[in-house]
Write a protein that holds these residues in place. Sequence first.
Motif, mmCIF file in Angstrom:
data_model
loop_
_atom_site.group_PDB
_atom_site.id
_atom_site.type_symbol
_atom_site.label_atom_id
_atom_site.label_comp_id
_atom_site.label_asym_id
_atom_site.label_seq_id
_atom_site.Cartn_x
_atom_site.Cartn_y
_atom_site.Cartn_z
ATOM 1 N N ALA A 52 0.830 -1.204 0.000
ATOM 2 C CA ALA A 52 0.000 0.000 0.000
ATOM 3 C C ALA A 52 0.865 1.255 0.000
ATOM 4 C CB ALA A 52 -0.933 -0.003 1.215
ATOM 5 N N VAL A 53 1.882 1.272 0.852
ATOM 6 C CA VAL A 53 2.773 2.439 0.964
ATOM 7 C C VAL A 53 3.504 2.685 -0.349
ATOM 8 C CG1 VAL A 53 4.917 3.269 2.022
ATOM 9 C CG2 VAL A 53 3.093 2.330 3.454
ATOM 10 N N HIS A 54 4.080 1.632 -0.919
ATOM 11 C CA HIS A 54 4.926 1.839 -2.100
ATOM 12 C C HIS A 54 4.124 2.031 -3.383
ATOM 13 C CE1 HIS A 54 7.972 0.465 0.767
ATOM 14 N NE2 HIS A 54 8.787 1.210 0.048
ATOM 15 N N LEU A 55 2.944 1.437 -3.456
ATOM 16 C CA LEU A 55 2.071 1.730 -4.592
ATOM 17 C C LEU A 55 1.648 3.197 -4.552
ATOM 18 C CD1 LEU A 55 0.311 1.057 -7.027
ATOM 19 C CD2 LEU A 55 -1.450 0.242 -5.423
ATOM 20 N N ALA A 56 1.223 3.658 -3.378
ATOM 21 C CA ALA A 56 0.809 5.064 -3.247
ATOM 22 C C ALA A 56 1.969 6.000 -3.572
ATOM 23 C CB ALA A 56 0.284 5.322 -1.838
ATOM 24 N N TRP A 57 3.153 5.681 -3.061
ATOM 25 C CA TRP A 57 4.316 6.541 -3.301
ATOM 26 C C TRP A 57 4.674 6.569 -4.790
ATOM 27 C CZ3 TRP A 57 6.893 9.210 0.643
ATOM 28 C CH2 TRP A 57 8.000 9.954 0.217
ATOM 29 N N ALA A 58 4.649 5.401 -5.427
ATOM 30 C CA ALA A 58 4.984 5.330 -6.850
ATOM 31 C C ALA A 58 3.967 6.098 -7.690
ATOM 32 C CB ALA A 58 5.065 3.875 -7.301
ATOM 33 N N LEU A 59 2.691 5.982 -7.369
ATOM 34 C CA LEU A 59 1.661 6.722 -8.105
ATOM 35 C C LEU A 59 1.856 8.227 -7.949
ATOM 36 C CD1 LEU A 59 -1.474 4.576 -7.187
ATOM 37 C CD2 LEU A 59 -0.491 4.833 -9.482
ATOM 38 N N GLU A 247 5.293 -8.974 -10.031
ATOM 39 C CA GLU A 247 5.571 -9.699 -8.805
ATOM 40 C C GLU A 247 6.537 -8.880 -7.957
ATOM 41 O OE1 GLU A 247 5.283 -14.201 -10.754
ATOM 42 O OE2 GLU A 247 7.162 -13.500 -9.839
ATOM 43 N N ILE A 248 6.370 -8.933 -6.647
ATOM 44 C CA ILE A 248 7.264 -8.212 -5.738
ATOM 45 C C ILE A 248 8.253 -9.211 -5.143
ATOM 46 C CG2 ILE A 248 7.427 -6.662 -3.777
ATOM 47 C CD1 ILE A 248 5.735 -5.608 -6.152
ATOM 48 N N PRO A 249 9.551 -9.046 -5.397
ATOM 49 C CA PRO A 249 10.529 -10.025 -4.918
ATOM 50 C C PRO A 249 10.873 -9.846 -3.444
ATOM 51 C CG PRO A 249 11.648 -8.238 -6.038
ATOM 52 C CD PRO A 249 10.177 -7.961 -6.184
ATOM 53 N N ILE A 250 11.369 -10.921 -2.840
ATOM 54 C CA ILE A 250 11.999 -10.790 -1.522
ATOM 55 C C ILE A 250 13.210 -9.884 -1.674
ATOM 56 C CG2 ILE A 250 13.304 -12.021 0.263
ATOM 57 C CD1 ILE A 250 11.577 -14.459 -0.279
ATOM 58 N N ASN A 251 13.351 -8.912 -0.790
ATOM 59 C CA ASN A 251 14.438 -7.942 -0.919
ATOM 60 C C ASN A 251 14.792 -7.415 0.471
ATOM 61 O OD1 ASN A 251 14.847 -4.881 -2.914
ATOM 62 N ND2 ASN A 251 16.343 -6.114 -1.892
ATOM 63 N N LEU A 264 11.269 2.748 0.126
ATOM 64 C CA LEU A 264 12.373 2.250 -0.698
ATOM 65 C C LEU A 264 12.850 3.300 -1.691
ATOM 66 C CD1 LEU A 264 11.251 -1.389 -1.517
ATOM 67 C CD2 LEU A 264 13.428 -0.737 -0.457
ATOM 68 N N PHE A 265 11.925 4.094 -2.202
ATOM 69 C CA PHE A 265 12.281 5.071 -3.226
ATOM 70 C C PHE A 265 13.213 6.152 -2.690
ATOM 71 C CE2 PHE A 265 8.025 3.446 -4.338
ATOM 72 C CZ PHE A 265 8.376 2.775 -5.503
ATOM 73 N N ARG A 266 13.271 6.307 -1.383
ATOM 74 C CA ARG A 266 14.233 7.214 -0.764
ATOM 75 C C ARG A 266 15.470 6.476 -0.265
ATOM 76 N NH1 ARG A 266 11.937 12.081 1.175
ATOM 77 N NH2 ARG A 266 10.800 12.945 -0.598
ATOM 78 N N PHE A 267 15.255 5.279 0.255
ATOM 79 C CA PHE A 267 16.351 4.541 0.880
ATOM 80 C C PHE A 267 17.221 3.812 -0.135
ATOM 81 C CE2 PHE A 267 18.042 0.659 2.885
ATOM 82 C CZ PHE A 267 18.744 1.221 3.931
ATOM 83 N N ALA A 268 16.580 3.123 -1.082
ATOM 84 C CA ALA A 268 17.315 2.350 -2.093
ATOM 85 C C ALA A 268 16.496 2.311 -3.372
ATOM 86 C CB ALA A 268 17.591 0.937 -1.583
ATOM 87 N N PRO A 269 16.494 3.418 -4.132
ATOM 88 C CA PRO A 269 15.613 3.530 -5.295
ATOM 89 C C PRO A 269 15.883 2.526 -6.404
ATOM 90 C CG PRO A 269 17.155 5.379 -5.193
ATOM 91 C CD PRO A 269 17.263 4.655 -3.892
ATOM 92 N N LYS A 270 17.065 1.935 -6.429
ATOM 93 C CA LYS A 270 17.378 0.946 -7.458
ATOM 94 C C LYS A 270 17.220 -0.486 -6.965
ATOM 95 C CE LYS A 270 18.422 4.097 -10.446
ATOM 96 N NZ LYS A 270 17.477 4.369 -11.564
ATOM 97 N N ALA A 273 12.907 -4.492 -5.273
ATOM 98 C CA ALA A 273 11.523 -4.292 -4.843
ATOM 99 C C ALA A 273 11.023 -2.904 -5.237
ATOM 100 C CB ALA A 273 11.391 -4.501 -3.338
ATOM 101 N N ALA A 274 11.897 -1.898 -5.151
ATOM 102 C CA ALA A 274 11.508 -0.543 -5.556
ATOM 103 C C ALA A 274 11.144 -0.511 -7.036
ATOM 104 C CB ALA A 274 12.641 0.444 -5.261
ATOM 105 N N LEU A 275 11.963 -1.135 -7.854
ATOM 106 C CA LEU A 275 11.685 -1.185 -9.294
ATOM 107 C C LEU A 275 10.394 -1.958 -9.574
ATOM 108 C CD1 LEU A 275 15.318 -1.854 -10.601
ATOM 109 C CD2 LEU A 275 14.098 0.331 -10.485
#
Length: 295
Positions: A52-59, A247-251, A264-270, A273-275
């Motif tokens: 939920a957090v990362h979908l919202a952030w990516a959108l 699919e969201i990988p284990i990361n 993730l987009f702030r901590f490790a954008p590459k 899981a972020a991608l």
Amino acid sequence: MSEPRRTPIAELARRLQSFAGAALKDYPKGDRRARIVAVAAQKGGVGKTTSAVHLAWALAQDPSRKVLLVDLDPQGHVAASLRGLIAGRRGSLSDVLLARDQELLDLAQPARDSLLELVLSDKRLAETEGILSSKIGKEFHLRRTLERTKTHYDWIILDCPPHLGELTLNALVAADEVIVPTQLSALAFEGVHDLLDALAKVGEHMNPNLGVLGILLTQVDSRTPAANLAVRRQIESTFGPVVLKTEIPINSAVRQAQMEGLPLFRFAPKASAALAYERLAEEVSGREAEEHWAP
């Protein structure tokens, strides 16, 4: 001739209608129409809040979009995941859900240095769920609080509790679409089937416009591609087009980012899981829900 006396029920209905109408006048209507997406699962530990957090952030990375993330889970994991970007708390979600004259718009606050806005959970939300269970029209409280709010956003993401209680039910009645995250395991899929069965009942009785946006496979282990493919084929044979391609990988970066209170987009954008969450936002943006789908 005197005017006929109003019955108590008719008078009460008139007052309630007047009261509700007066309350909404205080909230200006916006020029947007949000897609309201509930992220729901029958069990914890499947990456529900993370998704939920990362979908919202990516959108919200698209500056033309206005995105609101609402944490309906009493555990408050959205705030924990983003604590490095939150300054204080605005209002009480519990109070808004129980009132007749407030909107979630009152509680929306920006995550620092981002375009994403948040409505945070509070410690009384579990108690609020119990209070809601005794109220008339208990399933529609959240939908009412979004009446004007949804006209100010393009996307509203609802992070639900990990069970089918009053708060999750409120989310399903308020939502247009549902994303169901799940792990690649037989036990997890039993929970998916149960949840989809519940969605069908909600769609039949309370929210005929509710659709399934997709089943999201999370915590996928890239070290076992053959096993993953076999399980995915089994899932698709059961649920068909409802299964999302992404699919969201284990990361390990996910857990590390959570410890820092950052997405993730702030901590490790590459990070992988972020991608993957970026791809998920793209897929979801161009996807229509499967309406009236039943297991």
